[in-house]
Scaffold this active site. Structure first.
Site, mmCIF file in Angstrom:
data_model
loop_
_atom_site.group_PDB
_atom_site.id
_atom_site.type_symbol
_atom_site.label_atom_id
_atom_site.label_comp_id
_atom_site.label_asym_id
_atom_site.label_seq_id
_atom_site.Cartn_x
_atom_site.Cartn_y
_atom_site.Cartn_z
ATOM 1 C CG HIS A 160 37.729 42.021 46.073
ATOM 2 N ND1 HIS A 160 36.382 42.307 46.136
ATOM 3 C CD2 HIS A 160 37.929 41.425 44.880
ATOM 4 C CE1 HIS A 160 35.798 41.886 45.018
ATOM 5 N NE2 HIS A 160 36.709 41.351 44.238
ATOM 6 C CG ASP A 185 38.581 38.531 51.295
ATOM 7 O OD1 ASP A 185 38.391 37.374 50.870
ATOM 8 O OD2 ASP A 185 38.482 39.549 50.573
ATOM 9 C CD GLN A 190 41.665 35.365 44.638
ATOM 10 O OE1 GLN A 190 42.208 34.363 44.184
ATOM 11 N NE2 GLN A 190 40.668 35.975 44.012
ATOM 12 C CE LYS A 207 36.742 35.055 44.133
ATOM 13 N NZ LYS A 207 36.917 35.744 42.852
ATOM 14 C CB CYS A 247 36.827 44.044 42.413
ATOM 15 S SG CYS A 247 35.618 43.669 41.171
#
Ligand code: PMP
Length: 420
Positions: free
Chosen positions: A136, A213, A216, A239, A377
């Site tokens: 991302h 990261d 997600q 999220k 993104c």
């Protein structure tokens, strides 16, 4: 790391009452353009359960005060709720101590924080930062800024045709100059689940520090930091079914302690004089100014909600949706799915031949189906697959097979309208 096999085993042993779960999310029970809402934009932001809405209301109605500095009752209640949220985040990730949890605005700020503090203090000209081709923008641009500032170089482990980074490629890009390896746990654009524990091991062996990261993965997999082995982990509140404007950076205590502060201001100091300022202990050193108190409390409520549901069960249910969706959508003529990784979640990045992704999303919206169209993104991975954009349907544990069918019917309507 949770894999599909262990998740499937959990699914078999525990039923998932999706209607009961849906009842916890008031936003799901609405009509959009005359149709029951089908919300398939969870990778962008997820809906909020009542527990989160109640926590926000409770803070603003009863406990609204600043934290860490008030001796009055409201201040104490607000501080206790804020610090309890920190302990909840610690438990959610399996972190060793609450002081390793830094509240940030989200994943983006968490990564920027590490780049600006750890990165600036430790990287020199000629050093390398290893990323992957499916990151991302939030896990690309902060490192490019750092590279510009320090003379370090960004290297990229490339993605294969299935949407995976192969281990040989990852290892090929590592070198004794790699100081930081930063990669997504799950790709927001493809749904690929990356073998982050294995990558971390290899990166550590090369002497690099690892940032994962988790934007997600935190909403979709049980996270056990000790199993991942990384040094930093970032995720966003909105999220994981919590509020916007709040997120978490987890870092190993010894790294956080050695890092210079990020922003200067109130709360991050021990003492200030014009001659010399000393800094607060971690995590407060990184939480300058009045933080998003309600957001942290709401995030705590979201994480408690997820723990009660059980992340392994939620993941197992989603895995079933992922397989069902992949099969259902593959059967549609003229619809192509970008990203066919062997380990993937319920993210479908679709190209309808001859139709612009925004047109696809607009037609689906008329049917009450919310999806995202664009580059998500993640422009480099769109370039890799030779498309400017896709239509992305991203599912959560409150979605149903019936909703996947509605998506498939919507896509058939798109093809009828555009006669392709
Ligand atoms: N990384 C990934 C993989 C993401 O999907 C996102 C959000 N789409 C981000 C980082 C950035 O998260 P935020 O905008 O909440 O900071």
């Amino acid at each position: 790391m949770a894999n599909v096999v262990s998740i499937a085993a959990a699914a078999a042993s525990l039923p998932w009452d999706v209607e009961a779960v849906r009842a916890d999310f008031p936003a799901l029970a609405q009509l959009v353009n005359g149709h029951p809402l089908v919300y398939l934009d969870n990778a962008a932001t997820a809906q909020k359960p009542r527990a989160v809405l109640a926590a926000l209301e409770n803070y603003y109605q009863r406990d609204c005060a600043n934290i860490h500095r008030s001796v009055h009752q409201l201040g104490e209640r607000a501080t206790e709720a804020y610090e309890r949220a920190r302990r909840t985040a610690q438990a959610f990730l399996g972190a060793a101590e609450p002081r390793e949890i830094v509240f940030t605005r989200g994943t983006t700020e968490a990564i920027n924080l590490v780049a600006a503090t750890y990165g600036a203090a430790n990287l020199r000209a000629g050093d390398e930062i290893l990323l992957t081709g499916m990151e991302h923008h939030s896990n690309i641009v902060p490192w490019q800024l750092l590279a510009e500032r320090t003379g370090a170089r960004v290297k990229v482990a490339q993605v294969n045709d299935r949407g995976e980074v192969e281990m040989e490629e990852f290892e090929r890009q590592l070198s004794p100059r790699t100081r930081i390896a930063a990669f997504g746990h799950i790709s927001n654009a493809l749904g690929t689940v990356n073998p982050v524990a294995e990558w971390t091991e290899r990166a550590h062996a090369a002497g690099a520090v690892v940032l994962v990261d988790g934007a997600q993965s935190a909403p979709h997999l049980p996270i056990h930091l000790s199993a991942l082995g990384c040094d930093f982990f970032a995720f966003s509140g909105h999220k994981v079914f919590g509020p916007t404007g709040i997120g978490v950076l987890w870092g190993r205590a010894e790294l956080l302690e050695a890092m210079p502060p990020y922003q200067g201001g109130g709360d991050m100091i021990a003492s200030v004089s014009f001659e010399r300022t000393t800094y607060n202990r971690i995590p407060y050193k990184f939480e300058a100014g009045t933080p998003h108190i309600a957001g942290a409390i709401g995030l705590g409520a979201a994480l408690e909600y997820l723990q009660t549901l059980g992340m392994a069960r939620a993941a197992a249910y989603e895995q079933d949706l992922a397989s069902y969706g992949a099969e259902r959508l593959a059967a549609l003529p003229g619809v192509r799915m970008i990203g066919q990784a062997r380990e993937r979640t319920a993210v479908f990045s679709l190209v309808v031949e001859g139709v612009h992704p925004h047109d696809v999303a607009t037609v689906l919206d008329t049917e009450g189906i919310a999806v995202r169209a664009g580059h998500h993104c993640a422009q480099p991975i769109m370039d890799r697959f030779g498309v400017p954009a896709t239509t992305r349907a991203s599912l959560a544990f409150y979605n149903t097979r019936g909703e996947v069918d509605r998506l498939a019917e919507g896509l058939e309507k798109v093809r009828r309208i555009f006669q392709c």
